[in-house]
Design an enzyme around this catalytic site. Structure first.
Site, PDB file in Angstrom:
ATOM      1  NE  ARG A 193      80.691 -22.294  27.662  1.00  0.00           N
ATOM      2  CZ  ARG A 193      79.761 -22.639  28.570  1.00  0.00           C
ATOM      3  NH1 ARG A 193      78.478 -22.528  28.266  1.00  0.00           N
ATOM      4  NH2 ARG A 193      80.105 -23.084  29.753  1.00  0.00           N
ATOM      5  NE  ARG A 255      44.745  -2.234  48.820  1.00  0.00           N
ATOM      6  CZ  ARG A 255      44.081  -2.903  49.770  1.00  0.00           C
ATOM      7  NH1 ARG A 255      44.715  -3.762  50.548  1.00  0.00           N
ATOM      8  NH2 ARG A 255      42.777  -2.701  49.950  1.00  0.00           N
ATOM      9  CG  HIS A 256      43.310   3.243  47.373  1.00  0.00           C
ATOM     10  ND1 HIS A 256      42.747   3.059  48.617  1.00  0.00           N
ATOM     11  CD2 HIS A 256      42.916   2.196  46.614  1.00  0.00           C
ATOM     12  CE1 HIS A 256      42.023   1.957  48.603  1.00  0.00           C
ATOM     13  NE2 HIS A 256      42.108   1.397  47.405  1.00  0.00           N
ATOM     14  CG  ASN A 262      40.028   0.567  51.780  1.00  0.00           C
ATOM     15  OD1 ASN A 262      40.851   1.358  51.349  1.00  0.00           O
ATOM     16  ND2 ASN A 262      39.612  -0.479  51.079  1.00  0.00           N
ATOM     17  NE  ARG A 305      39.310   2.704  46.356  1.00  0.00           N
ATOM     18  CZ  ARG A 305      38.377   2.450  45.450  1.00  0.00           C
ATOM     19  NH1 ARG A 305      37.594   3.426  45.006  1.00  0.00           N
ATOM     20  NH2 ARG A 305      38.224   1.239  44.956  1.00  0.00           N
ATOM     21  CD  GLU A 327      40.330  -3.524  43.270  1.00  0.00           C
ATOM     22  OE1 GLU A 327      40.946  -3.910  42.249  1.00  0.00           O
ATOM     23  OE2 GLU A 327      40.688  -3.842  44.415  1.00  0.00           O
ATOM     24  CG  HIS A 392      42.158   0.344  43.108  1.00  0.00           C
ATOM     25  ND1 HIS A 392      41.427   1.106  43.968  1.00  0.00           N
ATOM     26  CD2 HIS A 392      42.386   1.129  42.007  1.00  0.00           C
ATOM     27  CE1 HIS A 392      41.203   2.297  43.430  1.00  0.00           C
ATOM     28  NE2 HIS A 392      41.771   2.337  42.224  1.00  0.00           N
TER      29      HIS A 392
END
Ligand code: F6P
Length: 460
Positions: A193, A255-256, A262, A305, A327, A392
């Site tokens: 082709r 994420r941390h 948290n 963090r 964040e 974050h």
């Protein structure tokens, strides 16, 4: 006390986009863009189209790929040959087949014009070989008649290794051959082709039309030729193409570890890790000891963090601290819990629930703002090899939405649990995703091949 929505009060002179991704500044003309791929088969046109589409959508431009091969295969009268399972179908001497191919291109162009003229989209990518001057002239005329801006991307490649890996990894699995022949037969047919296309290939030349806007991508980005770039979308496309590469690598995102905020359910802030968070940081260090990823670069946010989460990684991994990875700034809601926000600022909570992606915290940011500040990070991730990003929840949602190719409406709801590591491995048309979840009790990692799902509840 409640305060008015930021949408009512914000008078900041920031460039933002309407729902199609066009700038709302009145002095910028809203001309939709058609991006036209050019090149022989197996030169990475579909790869570029899909990747560019994902990037433009992520930056806020409504974008869609119109793949002429797919139109050909959905032809009402399609027989196996029309499906493309035989290289003779692509011979320049096959008049009947040429008619079918031209009709398929015509249907794709009509749909593209509807998409752009109806205001549903801002950018259309026309993915076909478009290897003849005549075909390109037709497209240019079509764009002129529909007041669409036209930009060509020609992928030129004479490196047999790149072509071979494209044919072997991608083309033999094409729907053109599915269930009809073996991989070896498909490869042989595809090579034929390519030969048929070579007979009619006319590369883009400046002399074809002085005003033509185009970029030639040579040997998958080893060099470029750029000509007459017009406007914001085209210059963004050029910048993007100059940064992407095909080399195999992995991107790790985490994420941390759990922070004191948290544990208390408070947003943002800059608190240190809890004991569980520290355990995660230690386990992360051990994970990369065992995994021994070559030349891993570590990018961290500037929050305590995140830095603490990266502290057990080998020093030679040289963590780099990016402000852009901090964040989402929750403004007046920083340090509050979701319940506090509901009580103190019920209107803010309602506005956010109504449109989480565009909602901007007073004196803070929206997800849309975070996406804009992450663009340099995405571009740098495209340029690099193996990278670990320690950041974050909101930031990683933005980055993952790009690699997962998720719509912006879903982006703020991607579920990113603590103490989980995501490994992304870019493939030709998608990204493989592996999730490693740490069991804090046993110290074992549970491994699943999947994309992270959406949250059950928006506030998870
Ligand atoms: O709760 C942790 C956190 O990272 C906050 O700092 C941030 O405001 C929030 O998650 C982002 O998630 P959502 O946009 O769902 O509120």
């Amino acid at each position: 006390m409640d305060i008015p929505s930021p949408l009512e009060t914000t008078k900041r002179k920031v460039a933002h986009s309407d729902q199609h991704g066009f700038s709302v500044f009145p002095d910028q003309v809203r001309v939709p863009n058609v991006i036209v791929m050019v090149g022989l088969p197996a030169r990475g046109k579909t790869y570029i189209s899909k990747k560019l589409c994902r990037y433009l959508k992520w930056t806020g431009f409504k974008t869609k790929v119109f793949n002429v091969g797919e139109y050909r295969r959905t032809d009402a009268n399609a027989a196996d040959a029309i499906h493309g399972a035989n290289a003779s179908f692509f011979s320049p001497d096959n008049a009947d087949a040429l008619k079918v191919r031209t009709e398929a291109a015509g249907r794709a162009m009509e749909d593209m014009a509807d998409y752009l003229n109806s205001g549903a989209g801002a950018v259309a990518i026309f993915d076909a070989t478009n290897t003849t001057k005549f075909r390109r002239k037709t497209i240019i005329e079509f764009c002129k008649n529909n007041t669409l801006r036209c930009f060509f991307i020609e992928s030129v490649c004479d490196d047999p290794a790149i072509i071979d890996s494209n044919v072997t990894d991608v083309k033999v699995n094409s729907p053109d051959y599915k269930g009809l022949m073996s991989a070896e037969q498909a490869k042989e047919d595809f090579m034929n082709r390519i030969e048929n296309y070579k007979k009619q290939y006319e590369p883009i030349e400046e002399s074809e039309d002085e005003k033509l806007s185009f970029i030639k991508v040579i040997n998958a980005g080893r060099s470029f030729k750029v000509h007459q770039v017009q406007g914001h979308v085209q210059s963004r496309v050029v910048y993007f193409l100059m940064n992407i590469h095909l080399l195999p690598r992995s991107i790790f995102l985490t994420r941390h570890g759990e922070s004191e905020y948290n544990a208390m359910g408070r947003l943002g802030g800059d608190s240190p890790l809890t004991e569980d968070g520290r355990k995660y940081a230690v386990a992360l260090g051990e994970f990369f000891e065992e995994e021994s990823v070559q030349n891993l670069r570590v990018w961290c946010s500037q929050k305590v963090r995140a830095a603490q989460t990266a502290q057990y990684l080998r020093p030679e991994m040289h963590a780099e601290y990016w402000k852009a990875l901090d964040e989402l700034d929750a403004g007046i809601c920083e340090g509050l819990t979701y319940e506090d926000i509901q009580q103190r600022y019920p209107k803010q909570a309602d506005d956010r629930a109504a449109d989480k992606y565009h909602y901007r915290y007073p004196s803070g940011e929206s997800y849309e703002d975070v996406v804009s500040r992450l663009e340099p990070v995405i571009m740098e991730l495209e340029r690099q090899a193996n990278v670990l990003v320690v950041s974050h929840q909101a930031v990683l949602r933005c980055i993952l939405a790009y690699f997962y190719d998720r719509p912006l409406s879903e982006l703020p709801f991607i579920d990113i649990p603590l103490h989980s590591l995501v490994k992304l491995t870019p493939r030709a048309y998608h990204c493989d995703s592996t999730i490693y979840k740490l069991d804090l009790e046993t110290g074992e990692w549970d491994e699943t091949s999947a994309q992270l799902p959406l949250c059950d509840s928006p506030r998870d």
